[in-house]
Design a protein around this motif. Structure first.
Motif, short mmCIF file in Angstrom:
data_model
loop_
_atom_site.label_atom_id
_atom_site.label_comp_id
_atom_site.label_asym_id
_atom_site.label_seq_id
_atom_site.Cartn_x
_atom_site.Cartn_y
_atom_site.Cartn_z
N PHE A 1 0.84 -1.21 0.00
CA PHE A 1 0.00 0.00 0.00
C PHE A 1 0.87 1.25 0.00
CE2 PHE A 1 -2.37 3.34 2.14
CZ PHE A 1 -3.58 3.29 1.49
N ALA B 1 1.23 3.84 -3.06
CA ALA B 1 0.82 5.22 -2.76
C ALA B 1 1.97 6.18 -3.00
CB ALA B 1 0.34 5.31 -1.31
N ILE C 1 2.36 6.84 -6.74
CA ILE C 1 1.36 7.76 -7.28
C ILE C 1 1.63 9.17 -6.78
CG2 ILE C 1 -1.10 8.30 -7.36
CD1 ILE C 1 -1.63 5.34 -7.21
N ASN C 2 2.05 9.25 -5.51
CA ASN C 2 2.31 10.55 -4.92
C ASN C 2 3.45 11.27 -5.64
OD1 ASN C 2 1.71 12.50 -3.05
ND2 ASN C 2 3.24 11.76 -1.59
N TYR D 1 -1.66 -4.46 13.51
CA TYR D 1 -1.39 -3.14 14.10
C TYR D 1 -0.05 -2.62 13.60
CZ TYR D 1 -1.29 0.59 17.50
OH TYR D 1 -1.26 1.82 18.07
N THR E 1 1.04 0.40 13.10
CA THR E 1 1.42 1.76 13.46
C THR E 1 2.87 1.91 13.94
OG1 THR E 1 -0.86 1.99 14.08
CG2 THR E 1 0.59 3.78 14.66
N ILE F 1 5.23 1.68 11.04
CA ILE F 1 5.13 2.80 10.10
C ILE F 1 5.81 4.02 10.69
CG2 ILE F 1 3.53 4.36 8.94
CD1 ILE F 1 1.62 2.13 8.63
N GLN G 1 9.05 5.87 9.20
CA GLN G 1 8.98 7.31 8.95
C GLN G 1 10.16 8.05 9.58
OE1 GLN G 1 5.27 8.96 10.32
NE2 GLN G 1 4.65 9.24 8.19
N TYR H 1 -6.37 3.82 14.82
CA TYR H 1 -5.77 2.60 14.28
C TYR H 1 -4.40 2.90 13.66
CZ TYR H 1 -5.38 -1.70 11.58
OH TYR H 1 -4.95 -2.85 11.04
N ILE H 2 -4.39 3.57 12.53
CA ILE H 2 -3.09 3.92 11.93
C ILE H 2 -3.10 5.42 11.73
CG2 ILE H 2 -1.44 3.36 10.14
CD1 ILE H 2 -3.17 1.03 9.40
N PRO H 3 -2.67 6.20 12.70
CA PRO H 3 -2.76 7.65 12.57
C PRO H 3 -1.97 8.18 11.37
CG PRO H 3 -1.88 7.02 14.71
CD PRO H 3 -2.10 5.77 13.96
N GLU H 4 -0.90 7.45 10.98
CA GLU H 4 -0.07 7.93 9.87
C GLU H 4 -0.85 7.92 8.57
OE1 GLU H 4 1.14 6.07 12.36
OE2 GLU H 4 2.01 7.97 13.02
N LEU H 5 -1.80 7.00 8.44
CA LEU H 5 -2.61 6.96 7.23
C LEU H 5 -3.98 7.57 7.46
CD1 LEU H 5 -1.79 3.35 6.00
CD2 LEU H 5 -0.79 5.46 5.23
N LEU I 1 -10.11 1.68 4.05
CA LEU I 1 -9.06 0.69 4.27
C LEU I 1 -9.62 -0.52 5.01
CD1 LEU I 1 -6.07 0.81 3.51
CD2 LEU I 1 -5.58 1.21 5.89
N ILE J 1 -8.57 3.25 -3.98
CA ILE J 1 -8.46 3.72 -2.59
C ILE J 1 -7.22 4.60 -2.43
CG2 ILE J 1 -8.02 2.94 -0.24
CD1 ILE J 1 -9.81 0.58 -0.79
N ILE J 2 -6.11 4.18 -3.08
CA ILE J 2 -4.89 4.99 -2.98
C ILE J 2 -5.14 6.36 -3.61
CG2 ILE J 2 -2.51 5.20 -3.77
CD1 ILE J 2 -2.22 2.23 -3.52
N LEU J 3 -5.82 6.37 -4.77
CA LEU J 3 -6.09 7.67 -5.41
C LEU J 3 -6.96 8.55 -4.53
CD1 LEU J 3 -6.65 6.61 -9.10
CD2 LEU J 3 -4.83 8.04 -8.22
N TYR K 1 -7.13 8.42 -1.31
CA TYR K 1 -6.31 8.84 -0.18
C TYR K 1 -5.44 10.04 -0.57
CZ TYR K 1 -2.54 8.70 3.22
OH TYR K 1 -1.62 9.03 4.17
N LEU K 2 -4.86 9.98 -1.78
CA LEU K 2 -3.94 11.05 -2.15
C LEU K 2 -4.65 12.33 -2.57
CD1 LEU K 2 -1.30 8.96 -4.08
CD2 LEU K 2 -1.05 9.99 -1.86
N LEU L 1 -9.50 8.36 4.67
CA LEU L 1 -10.23 7.30 4.00
C LEU L 1 -11.57 7.05 4.67
CD1 LEU L 1 -7.33 4.83 3.25
CD2 LEU L 1 -8.65 6.11 1.62
#
Lengths: 463, 471
Positions: A377, A381, A384-385, A445, A447, A450, A454, B63-67, B128, B175-177, B179-180, B187
């Protein structure tokens, strides 16, 4: 007077490990060497986590820098080597000799992830290669051919890297890992050096045009070495790529971005298409690992912080998946279960092996809820970014292709034809269990990982 | 009150955890007990909604704050109805597992897992999370067909898996599109709805097209249908019940959410309507050509999905009501038909219409269940589909005029063909009777549950409709 920092231990422990490995050769018993190595690796893992949490930057012994990025990879490699040593301990004839080589490889990996100088990077890569070549020779009687192939591959890689390094001298005679300051906008000697660095490191990674022998090597050597070659050696080379291109050549990101995009696409297609036609499981996973290297290259090709973050995540994820997979493949190979058809009914012969292999494969496909998904993912991503949509689309096409052979293995695992039970030893059980639980836990999980990737990618010097 | 979603998931997880470790004789019963509890919880939610007007429940955890991803479950009237359908069909499927002849532990486990992924999918209000449950459902169905299917199940499951992964790759790309290109990089569906106007038109239509194709593969609609016949036919009976009843609703629900998330133009909706009409006609002609009873029913299901698509595309409230009502009613009826067809296959050892004769003599309950299923699927009054058809075609006529009424023809053709099967295979009593052992009482109970549900929603449509209007 040296101002001693506790974090110097991160570098000292691998050195102690080598000394203890050398002493182990004099010993007859393998238990003591094993216990010493495990304890030292666990200590280093703890130190790495400690350093990563506290953060900061420390220079140790003038040539090693410890910052978030290197701390993350010291931790990762410590854990991976722990798994490999436990696997090797049970299944090696000459553990005491191999333990010295393993600690040498470990020191090389640590040197690559902490080096402040390109020379140290190359020496680290060399140590990793030489250690692995001798390990291949020691573990199995008839693996001379594999060792020679590995030797030629690594030898050419190192030769190319040395030339690449020599070309930099006029511009940066310190070889320090900092961004090269050159006068003109595009300097052809530097460009040549950049390409040579790329080629040399791609030899080690096993990217498309330089990987034709890799499946042969993987097939011929014993399973624990295969796990090490794909789970650690490749990842060390990726760390070197991230360091060299994310820091040294960062000014020329627009060149290496295109270079790696093309290589990534070809690598993914090559790995997946070749894997489709394999009947030997080990070769199939060798090709699958090649295609996974292609995915990791996507993040590097984006030449952005987000992309490097994604690559780091996927490096971590894939190393656990592939070590677990090759551990299973090794155990079954000892029982003469090698081809696709031999795997039929694995679920009913040993539920644990069948279940874990299924989970590893699902994670490689990128099923959400497992670690591999977040890697993919983030990679797509990031592509694309960075406005390289073609990379994401090619990656998705490759995911679809790969499902064919991955799904075939899963359906064979669950075919009920053979019901002879398989029993496994507790060391291998432990290794597979650790890899499996990490994949499931960080899949559900993700997080912390990630955040870690980062932090690591932001600690690099990026544009 | 708020924690009811967590209780629901805890019950599902407990069921999934207990089935593999409970003793062999009890594992199917364990799954049934937990499914019953889940059914009760869903009924409790509906009761709360209708009597005390408590809605929506929402459960949100970091859950995943970064995303920017949160575990976000929201009970909407739509998800409530689809969850109810999931629960009823899962109970029927669990009841249809034959205790000694089939590997009941694995089957119960997979059906419980599929129930979890379906309920999760219908509840999740974050893309997601939606994708996670989506893939989980796909892998579960793959396992169902592969491990427990017939001898051809291996190929069928691989074909299903390939199509599904194409669909989920497209979904992931979409979904990625999203998101961006969403300004908040979020999401969560409510955030996307709030921000959908800020997504550039070109990007928005690309996302819509990609995700639409992804969902189309899963329903399936016309050009992407070739997995459907083999997957439905080779699955075990209980598997084909859940696949036909619930899996095709994944795609329909996805398209429904897509219409909620993005604004659509009239020309877009007309082109989608035309796809649906082509799909309906194509599948009806494949259906009448096929001699395999399960393949035939699979393509009948495709006709029904295409008709539900008309309700979704019409874009007005009546159409949405009709589509949801249709998903519920069609899901139940097709599950009943597959339950009966699976039983017929087990009795005769063949799926060919030519070999199946005089079902009514051999197993009266199966015969009448099949007949009732056909009545329900063809929209006889007092069955739920009658109401759904009225709503769907009314709204379609409002939006598109006479064009939307064309697919009525396909219902007639299907009806004619199915009635012919009834007269030739089911009620034909001239043929000699085979010596076939009787059915387990569990399976008769499964028939009764579904038939009761179909009649209930056909006779009291106001209860379901008032769930909608409560929102």
């Amino acid at each position: 007077m040296i101002n001693f920092n506790l974090m110097y231990m991160l570098i000292l422990i691998p050195m102690i490990l080598i000394v203890s490995g050398a002493l182990a050769i004099l010993h007859r018993k393998k238990e003591s060497a094993f216990i010493v190595q495990v304890v030292l690796l666990i200590m280093n893992l703890i130190f790495a986590i400690l350093f990563f949490v506290t953060g900061g930057q420390t220079i140790a012994f003038s040539v090693f820098t410890i910052y978030s990025f290197s701390a993350l990879f010291i931790g990762l490699f410590s854990l991976l080597f722990l798994l490999i040593i436990i696997l090797t301990y049970k299944h090696s004839m000459k553990f005491n000799y191999v333990s010295l080589l393993i600690s040498m490889v470990y020191f090389g990996a640590i040197a690559v992830s902490t080096s402040t100088s390109l020379i140290i990077t190359i020496i680290g890569i060399e140590m990793v290669s030489i250690g692995s070549i001798f390990m291949v020779l020691f573990e199995k009687r008839d693996s001379i051919e594999a060792a020679i192939k590995l030797f030629i591959l690594s030898g050419s890689a190192i030769a190319i890297l040395t030339v690449a390094l020599a070309l930099i001298i006029p511009y940066d005679s310190t070889f320090a890992i900092t961004a090269i300051i050159s006068s003109g906008p595009l300097n052809y000697i530097l460009l040549f050096s950049l390409l040579l660095f790329g080629v040399g490191l791609l030899f080690e990674v096993g990217a498309f045009p330089f990987n034709l022998w890799i499946p042969d090597i993987y097939e011929e050597v014993q399973g624990n070495i295969t796990a090490m070659l794909s789970g650690i050696n490749k990842k060390v080379a990726f760390v070197a790529i991230i360091v060299v291109f994310g820091i040294v050549f960062v000014r020329y990101w627009y060149i290496f971005s295109e270079f790696f995009s093309i290589i990534a696409i070809f690598t993914m297609f090559f790995g997946n298409i070749m894997a489709l036609i394999q009947t030997n499981i080990k070769r199939m996973f060798a090709y699958s690992a090649i295609s996974q290297s292609g995915y990791i290259l996507i993040g590097i090709a984006t030449a952005s912080q987000f992309g490097f973050e994604a690559s780091i995540f996927q490096i971590i994820a894939h190393s656990f998946m592939i070590i677990g997979t090759f551990a299973i493949v090794m155990l079954l190979e000892f029982r003469n279960i090698k081809t696709l058809n031999d795997y039929s009914g694995l679920m009913y012969r040993n539920g644990f092996l069948g279940f874990s292999l299924t989970i590893f494969i699902l994670s490689m496909i990128g099923i959400p809820g497992l670690m591999g998904f977040y890697g993919k993912f983030l990679l797509f991503a990031s592509a694309i970014n960075a406005n390289i949509v073609i990379l994401a689309i090619m990656g998705l096409i490759n995911s679809v292709i790969s499902v064919y052979y991955y799904g075939r293995i899963i359906s064979i695992i669950f075919k009920s034809s053979n019901k002879n039970k398989i029993f496994i030893d507790k060391y291998s059980y432990f290794v597979i269990l650790v890899a499996l639980s990490l994949i499931i836990v960080f899949g559900i999980y993700p997080t912390p990982l990630i955040i870690a990737s980062q932090l690591a990618s932001s600690s690099l010097l990026l544009l | 009150m708020i924690y009811i979603i967590l209780i629901l998931f805890a019950m599902l997880a407990a069921g999934i955890a207990l089935v593999p470790i409970s003793p062999r004789a009890l594992c199917r019963r364990t799954a049934l007990i937990f499914s019953g509890v889940i059914f009760a919880i869903i009924l409790h939610m509906i009761f709360n909604l209708l009597v005390y007007n408590i809605l929506p429940y929402s459960e949100s955890l970091a859950y995943i704050p970064e995303l920017n991803t949160r575990v976000l479950f929201t009970v909407t009237p739509i998800s409530m109805i689809l969850m109810l359908m999931t629960s009823i069909i899962s109970i029927a499927a669990l009841l249809s597992i034959r205790p000694i002849l089939e590997r009941e532990r694995g089957l119960s486990f997979l059906i419980m897992l599929f129930q979890l992924s379906s309920i999760g999918l219908f509840l999740s209000y974050n893309l997601l999370l939606f994708f996670m449950f989506w893939e989980m459902g796909i892998i579960t169905v793959f396992m169902l067909i592969n491990i427990f299917g017939s001898s051809e199940g291996n190929n069928a499951s691989m074909r299903f898996l390939m199509y599904s992964i194409v669909s989920s790759s497209l979904l992931l790309l979409g979904i990625i599109l999203i998101y961006l290109y969403t300004p908040a990089h979020s999401l969560n569906i409510d955030t996307i709805i709030a921000n959908s106007a800020t997504i550039p038109y070109a990007i928005g239509s690309v996302i819509f097209a990609i995700m639409f194709v992804a969902f189309m593969i899963k329903i399936p609609l016309f050009p992407f249908h070739s997995w459907v016949g083999s997957a439905y036919a080779e699955a075990p009976t209980s598997g084909s019940v859940v696949i036909s009843g619930i899996l095709s609703k994944y795609g329909l629900y996805g398209i429904f959410m897509l219409f909620v998330m993005f604004n659509t133009t009239q020309s877009m909706r007309i082109s989608i309507l035309i796809i649906a009409i082509i799909s309906a006609f194509y599948s009806v002609f494949v259906a009448i050509k096929s001699r395999d009873i399960k393949v035939l029913l699979a393509y009948t299901g495709m006709v029904e999905s295409a008709i539900i698509m008309i309700g979704i595309t019409s874009g007005n409230t009546t159409g949405y009501y009709g589509a949801i009502y249709g998903m519920f009613a069609y899901g139940l009826s097709i599950a009943l038909l597959f339950l009966a067809a699976g039983t017929i296959e087990q009795m005769y050892g063949s799926r060919s219409v030519d070999n199946i004769k005089a079902i009514v003599k051999n197993s009266a309950s199966t015969a009448y269940a099949f007949i009732f299923g056909v009545f329900a699927a063809t929209g006889l009054p007092l069955t739920g589909i009658f109401i759904a058809d009225i709503l769907i075609f009314t709204s379609g006529f409002e939006s598109f005029g006479i064009l939307a009424l064309i697919p009525i023809v396909t219902i007639m053709i299907v009806a004619a063909y199915l009635y012919r099967i009834i007269s030739k295979s089911v009620l034909n009593s001239k043929e000699p009777t085979l010596a076939i052992r009787g059915l387990e009482s569990d399976r008769i109970f499964a028939y009764i549950i579904i038939i009761a549900a179909i009649i209930f929603i056909g006779v009291f449509p106001s209860i379901i409709l008032s769930i909608f209007s409560a929102s």
